[in-house]
Design an enzyme around this catalytic site. Structure first.
Site, mmCIF file in Angstrom:
data_model
loop_
_atom_site.group_PDB
_atom_site.id
_atom_site.type_symbol
_atom_site.label_atom_id
_atom_site.label_comp_id
_atom_site.label_asym_id
_atom_site.label_seq_id
_atom_site.Cartn_x
_atom_site.Cartn_y
_atom_site.Cartn_z
ATOM 1 N N GLU A 1 45.631 40.834 38.178
ATOM 2 C CA GLU A 1 44.376 40.142 38.310
ATOM 3 C C GLU A 1 44.630 38.694 38.516
ATOM 4 O OE1 GLU A 1 41.257 41.500 35.625
ATOM 5 O OE2 GLU A 1 40.272 39.455 35.641
ATOM 6 N N GLU B 1 43.684 43.942 29.409
ATOM 7 C CA GLU B 1 43.330 42.666 28.620
ATOM 8 C C GLU B 1 43.046 43.049 27.171
ATOM 9 O OE1 GLU B 1 40.748 40.065 30.247
ATOM 10 O OE2 GLU B 1 42.077 39.424 31.859
#
Length: 846
Positions: free
Chosen positions: A535, A447
């Site tokens: 994820e 991220e």
């Protein structure tokens, strides 16, 4: 320990530590140490064997920053004596005003010092000596005899320093380490503080295999034949040139040589040479999830007169491919990655995790049906990957959570050090881990803000160049959370995704129509893209907490924390898609186990796992087990202790992999229910359905439920397959707490100061049933050859000390961790609580 046919002995990393704890020198090692500067000496080698000894025992430690603590003559007699690994943050206490705040679990950080005295025998003057650190969090500086060896800001990577020029032979030497974790916040989750991983002292001839100097690949793999390619870098640190013979053998699990080869070259002083050899293996035993067979590559160096070095590398023979259409292929067979994300800490022991603690956790995840681990979001300890190799887990190995751009809340994170350190850190990470068969894919980051930054693709390309140069055999991904995000200015840039070998999706269902369409949108737009769910939401929740089933009574202790009621359905629907679409390699749900940090007071951690911090399964654990395993199972929840709520309707939920389940309440049937996934269509001729398709189907979900007015008694679920009862599960209303009960995962420990027993503590009623709403405070005592290293109950809002000798039960359970000493003997554990029958448990250590 394995005895080889040539009479030598191969030790595991754990066995080396055990021998060190007992005062014995290690004879052989599994992993290399460090490339060094040229040696200045050309004297004959006193002992030609490479040795790697644990340096964990007999340190002194203090919190704070005393002046001149790096000097050999500094008086540290008042400092605390301890063994490594050590995490001072986990010792507490908790505080809402701690600088690490929610990301650090509200635990203390600061500065700490470690010192250790040791002797080096005079005959070792002709050998190189290296001190290796598997991980220090963070901003460490190391001194030997007052000389600074260097600093390392990143707390998750291994590093090593050569000691040779600064040692005092035949005299006392002093190592000092300063650890500075005072600059907060620097991590989005609990990191721990200190020398929290193992340390090693290595000695070798100057003519040796270099630091992490082997790279073993398997370019051709089949059931009939495999080629094992061994690249070994050999360095001549002697003052004179030396003839060098590299003899490489591939040993099977019994120690028998199944292939061997020799190469010869003369090395000039200071010269390093890359030897490349190919070993042909007939009918290899392939490494797989179900049969993780391991070989050993043994490299021996001869200088024409004697053996100068011997270096072992554990490997597995396997192929691993991410295919555009077929997904992940292991040995050319499709394997869906049934994955979980994990952080590196382990509840009450913090980040200083004994190997046995990880082994138990991985065993529990395997019983859930998990076959893959994402190491989030940093390099893990070496022994974790050793376990994954031995146990057959597939690993996504992740390097960083930050690159150049800072993340919200993280003022002092890795972005401050990226430009100076990322290449060295990444190379250490890759070189250490690239021989592990469990590692099937690298992740360069998680991220990262650069994914939507116009300059981010340049940073990505630089990282990819390092990965592909140091390991051209594995693909690289980045866990991207902005693939379809809004506003458009925040969305990942197409050129960023185009660089990735496999595109990693964090929360693929987060935006607009992708809540139903998932990967199919991008599959249509980018048919040559490789997909993986890096994820995704797990069901999570607090173990045993059923707030919401009935109207809330009293104040909500964490009003901001609530699991959305539809999250279970979202997780089920995503898994349906992933499991049915081959081009999606798999999914890593967040998370396998609860973790400290990423919290909001009074919470200290994130209850996102299928297991709590004790390793106790939550209800959602059994959802994954119902989808990922074949052995018949049924799990019912909630508990059935609802005194004062008689007549209120309570939803009773069942996770199962049976065809149908019939629920009985106090002997009365509440009906048969079932689901079918994947659904079966007609076969052969019109109207011909396979037997499973004829079973009762009452829902399209992956769980069953009944609305039952509460009455005390027993819920009984009977699971059937093919019309036959195959499994039964019961949940009963219990009586009041009556007794404490103790059980353990192992009754016999190894007396090595490392082994750990997990002692499960239960509050029972008079009939021996766990009381699910008991919160009794339990006191513990330990006598004999064991010590308490942690107590926990899995409550994410408990601020009790992990080092105390008492703990409140949480929903009827808590756990204590007991570690062996260096001596054989008995360990007697006692547990008592006011008004309850006490319990004792006897362990042995040998």
């Amino acid at each position: 320990m394995a005895k080889q046919q040539d009479g030598t002995t191969l030790f595991t990393r754990r066995e080396l530590l055990s021998r060190a704890a007992r005062g014995a020198a290690a004879l052989s090692i599994l992993s290399p140490w460090t490339d060094s500067a040229q040696a200045l000496l050309a004297a004959p080698v006193a002992d030609p064997c490479r040795t790697r000894e644990s340096f964990d025992f007999g340190w002194r430690f203090t919190r704070g920053d005393p002046a001149s603590a790096q000097q050999p003559g500094f008086d540290d007699s008042a400092w605390r004596e301890l063994d490594l690994p050590h995490d001072w943050s986990i010792e507490g206490p908790y505080g809402e005003s701690e600088p690490a705040s929610g990301p650090g679990g509200y635990l203390p950080t600061g500065i700490g010092w470690y010192r250790k005295r040791f002797d080096v025998p005079v005959p070792d003057r002709s050998r190189l000596a290296v001190l290796e650190f598997d991980g220090v969090y963070q901003n460490s500086e190391v001194w030997i005899n007052g000389h600074s060896l260097g600093r390392r800001p990143y707390g998750f990577v291994p590093f090593a320093y050569e000691l040779t020029p600064y040692l005092r032979y035949g005299a006392e030497n002093v190592v000092a380490v300063r650890v500075d974790n005072s600059r907060q916040t620097n991590c989005r989750w609990y990191s721990g503080s200190g020398i929290y991983r193992h340390t090693w002292l290595l000695r070798t001839d100057p003519l040796r295999v270099a630091y992490w100097g082997t790279f073993v690949t398997t370019p051709q793999v089949s059931a009939e034949r495999a080629i094992v390619r061994v690249e070994a870098t050999v360095t001549n640190g002697r003052a004179d040139g030396a003839p060098c013979t590299l003899a490489t053998r591939l040993l099977d699990s019994s120690g028998a040589a199944v292939a061997e080869q020799e190469s010869h070259r003369r090395l000039a002083p200071g010269e390093s040479c890359l030897f490349a050899q190919e070993l042909v293996v007939a009918r290899p035993s392939l490494w797989s999830v179900d049969d993780p067979h391991l070989y050993t590559v043994r490299c021996q160096i001869h200088d024409g007169e004697s053996a100068a070095d011997e270096y072992d590398t554990r490997v597995g023979i396997r192929s691993a491919v991410f295919d555009v259409d077929r997904g992940f292929l292991l040995n050319d067979q499709p394997v869906k990655l049934r994955g979980v994300c994990l952080h590196q800490e382990a509840g009450c022991v913090g980040s200083a995790v004994p190997e046995r603690v990880w082994e138990r956790r991985l065993q529990l995840l395997r019983q859930m049906g998990c076959n893959a681990i994402r190491a989030a979001h940093n390099p893990f300890a070496a022994e974790f990957l050793d376990l994954c190799d031995r146990m057959g887990f597939l690993v996504m190995n992740e390097a960083f959570d930050e690159w150049r751009d800072a993340k919200e809340q993280i003022r002092d994170g890795y972005h401050l050090y990226f430009d100076e350190w990322h290449q060295r850190d990444l190379e250490n990470f890759i070189h250490r881990d690239r021989n592990h068969p469990s590692v099937v894919i690298w992740s360069a980051g998680n991220e990262v803000p650069e994914q939507s930054d116009p300059n981010g693709v340049a940073t990505l390309r630089g990282l990819l160049q390092i990965f592909h140069t140091e390991d051209p055999t594995r693909p690289v991904t980045v866990a991207c959370d902005r693939i379809a995000s809004e506003p458009l200015s925040n969305r990942v840039r197409p050129e960023f995704l185009a660089e990735l070998d496999v595109v990693g999706y964090n929360y693929v269902d987060r935006w607009r129509g992708r809540a139903d369409l998932y990967y199919s949108v991008d599959r249509a737009a980018f048919p040559r893209r490789r997909f993986i769910g890096t994820e995704s939401d797990g069901i999570g929740g607090i173990r045993g907490d059923y707030r919401g089933l009935l109207p809330m009574q009293g104040a909500d202790p964490a009003p901001w924390f609530h699991i959305p009621s539809n999250l279970r359905l979202d997780v089920e629907e995503l898994w349906k898609f992933v499991s049915l679409h081959d081009y999606v390699s798999g999914d890593f749900m967040w998370t396998g186990i609860d973790y400290l940090g990423e919290a909001r007071w009074p919470m200290k951690g994130a209850p996102a796992g299928a297991l709590d911090t004790c390793g106790f399964p939550k209800d959602c654990y059994y959802f994954y087990q119902s989808q990922w395993t074949a052995s018949p199972m049924v799990h019912l929840f909630p508990h059935w202790n609802w005194r004062g709520s008689e007549g209120h309707v309570i939803p009773v939920t069942c996770y199962t992999n049976c065809d149908t389940v019939e629920l009985f309440v106090n002997g009365k049937s509440w009906g048969v229910k079932g689901y079918e996934f994947p659904r079966a269509g007609m076969e052969g001729t019109y109207g011909n359905y396979p037997p499973r398709a004829r079973e009762l189907r009452t829902t399209g979900n992956l769980h069953l439920s009944w609305d039952v007015p509460y009455e005390p008694g027993t819920l009984r679920a009977v699971g059937r397959k093919g019309g036959k009862a195959v499994v039964v599960s019961e949940v009963s209303t219990t009586g009041e707490p009556f007794a404490v009960h103790l059980s353990t995962d192992r009754k016999s420990l190894t007396s090595d100061r490392l082994d750990v027993a997990h002692v499960r503590v239960e509050v029972h009623d008079a009939q021996g049933r766990i009381v699910p709403d008991a919160d009794s405070e339990i006191s513990f005592s330990i006598e004999g050859e064991g010590r308490l290293i942690g107590v926990d109950n899995g409550d994410p809002m408990s601020h009790e000390s992990y080092r105390a000798t008492q703990r409140r039960a949480f929903h009827g359970l808590c756990i204590i961790l007991v570690q062996s000493t260096a001596h054989s003997g008995n360990i007697r554990i006692g547990a008592s609580s006011p008004g309850l029958q006490a319990a004792t448990l006897l362990l042995t250590s040998a």
